[in-house]
Each structure stands twice: as C-alpha cells, then as structure tokens.
Design an enzyme around this catalytic site. Sequence first.
Site, PDB file in Angstrom:
ATOM      1  CD  GLU A   1      47.122   7.446  57.761  1.00  0.00           C
ATOM      2  OE1 GLU A   1      45.663   7.806  57.791  1.00  0.00           O
ATOM      3  OE2 GLU A   1      48.017   9.007  57.114  1.00  0.00           O
TER       4      GLU A   1
ATOM      5  CE1 TYR B   1      47.078   0.058  47.405  1.00  0.00           C
ATOM      6  CE2 TYR B   1      45.855   1.959  46.076  1.00  0.00           C
ATOM      7  CZ  TYR B   1      46.744   0.575  46.087  1.00  0.00           C
ATOM      8  OH  TYR B   1      46.373  -0.399  45.291  1.00  0.00           O
TER       9      TYR B   1
END
Length: 295
Positions: free
Chosen positions: A22, A54
């Site tokens: 990630e 996000y």
Amino acid sequence: MTLPATAPLFADLPGDISVSFEFFPPKSEKMEEQLWDAITQLAPLQPSFVSVTYGAGGSTRERTHATVARIVRETSLVPAAHLTCVSASKAEIAEVADQYWEAGVRHLVALRGDPPPADGGTFVPHPQGYTCAADLVAGLMARHDFDISVAAYPEVHPEAASAQSDLDNLKRKLDAGANRAITQFFFSTDAYFRFLDKALAAGISAPILPGIMPVTSFAAIRRMSANTEIPAWMEAMFEGLDDRPGPRALVSAVAAADLCRRLYAGGVRDFHFYTLNKAEQAYAICHLLGLRPKG
C-alpha cells in the site's frame, strides 16, 4: 513448519508467498520522488497488486487518480485504487469509478472511509451517497465487473457495536461482491487466527489478507492503534528508539518479519504491507521470508 531450536530464525523459508503493497499519493515533488523510488525498489518482487489510498472526504482524489494512472502508464504493476463513501454522492463515485475503468484499472479497495476532522470524527452519509461500504461495493459492481478488496478488523472496528456486528458487516461486504478482505494492522497472531476461525464459522470463505505495518514511529502506532492491542513486549522492544531512526528501522523490520514468520507457520501465504511510501523495511521483510526478485 517447525524448525529445530538451533536453526536460524528465517532458515529454509522458500519464498512461496504472495505480497501486495500500500502507498499513499504524494503531496509534493520530493514526496513523489520518494514514492516512485519505493515503487521501483519493490516492483521486482512482483506484488499481486499495489494499492493507493484516498484521503478523508476525497481530499486526495486527484492525486490518487494521478498516481494510479502513472502506475498503469509506466509500470507492469496492478494498481488498486481506494474509493470511499465520505462526502461524495453516488453519481460522483460512479464518475470516478468510470474514469478508473477507462484508464484500465480493474481493482478497487472499497471503504466507508474516515470522516474529515471537521465532522467531529463521526461518519455522516452524503444525502445522495452510500451509507456503508457494503452498499458501495454493490454500487461499484453494478457499474463494472471490478475486482474489489474491503477492510477487515481482527480486533473489531472501533465504531462497531460488537465483534459479531463487525463480522456481519464484513460478510455483507463480501456478499455484495468483494473478492477479498485486507485487515487493519495487528501485532497478535492469535488475534488474527481467532478472527479467521470466526469468519469461517460465519460462512466467510474469501481470502483475508493480513495487513502488516512495520513500525516507523512508535508514537504514531499508538495514535493509530484504536482497538489494536500493542503487546508489552513490543513496548519494551521499541523503548528508547523514538529518536534513533536507524536502529528503530532495523528492529522494526525484524519484528514485522517475525510476525510474518509466525503467520507463515500457521499457513498464511498472502501478505499485505503498509509501506508508508518507504521500501527498505518491506523489502527486507520479504527477503527474510525468502522472497527474491523475479525476472
């Protein structure tokens, strides 16, 4: 897998694992250089996918999209773009999802999302938006045949009414069309394996990837932990290292690799690493687990 007491800690691990990483979208040119350095270093390990986060309230929407688009354009990696319900209507989410589909992105991470600080830490659905991640998953699947990951919480989401209601929510997300779950970070293998047992008993058969967070700042881990237990041995291990980033990074890599080794011994073969856009620790952990660059 049982090793003799005299064997080195990571002896004979064959590297038969799958990993994913990630990242978060960069806020500056310097941070963008750091991100792409991390991607370049980790890409040879051939991750199954790389996800891009996000921000709360869609605050990083454009940067997330730009990062994902560049990954598609300049690498052979499979990007997974995060999408949340926060501060967005169904129409706005549909537009973003369509843009990803047109850009060749097929994997999304669908989350309810954390509310912006201005909302006082309480999630309030957009009047024309999705009320929860399960509804978001259903809406995205109705739009396109996405490969969708969702979040799971081995030690229970801090806002959940109970462990059972949290597990029920996970099942709704998977039943809505999600393909896998990725867990919040944890430091107890027992907590993860107990969670897997409860998930199986609840009829959940989808993969639940353990989310691994190498410690870059112990103070930050305390802030982010919410319902995640921080073991006493871990407190002791990192004591006195807050102002020593070099030794802390070394200790962190070994601690996280040992967690993965114990998960591996319990049958886990898929690992998801929260990199914080830094490659060294994630790469070192994968190396200790026997994973080597391919090609």
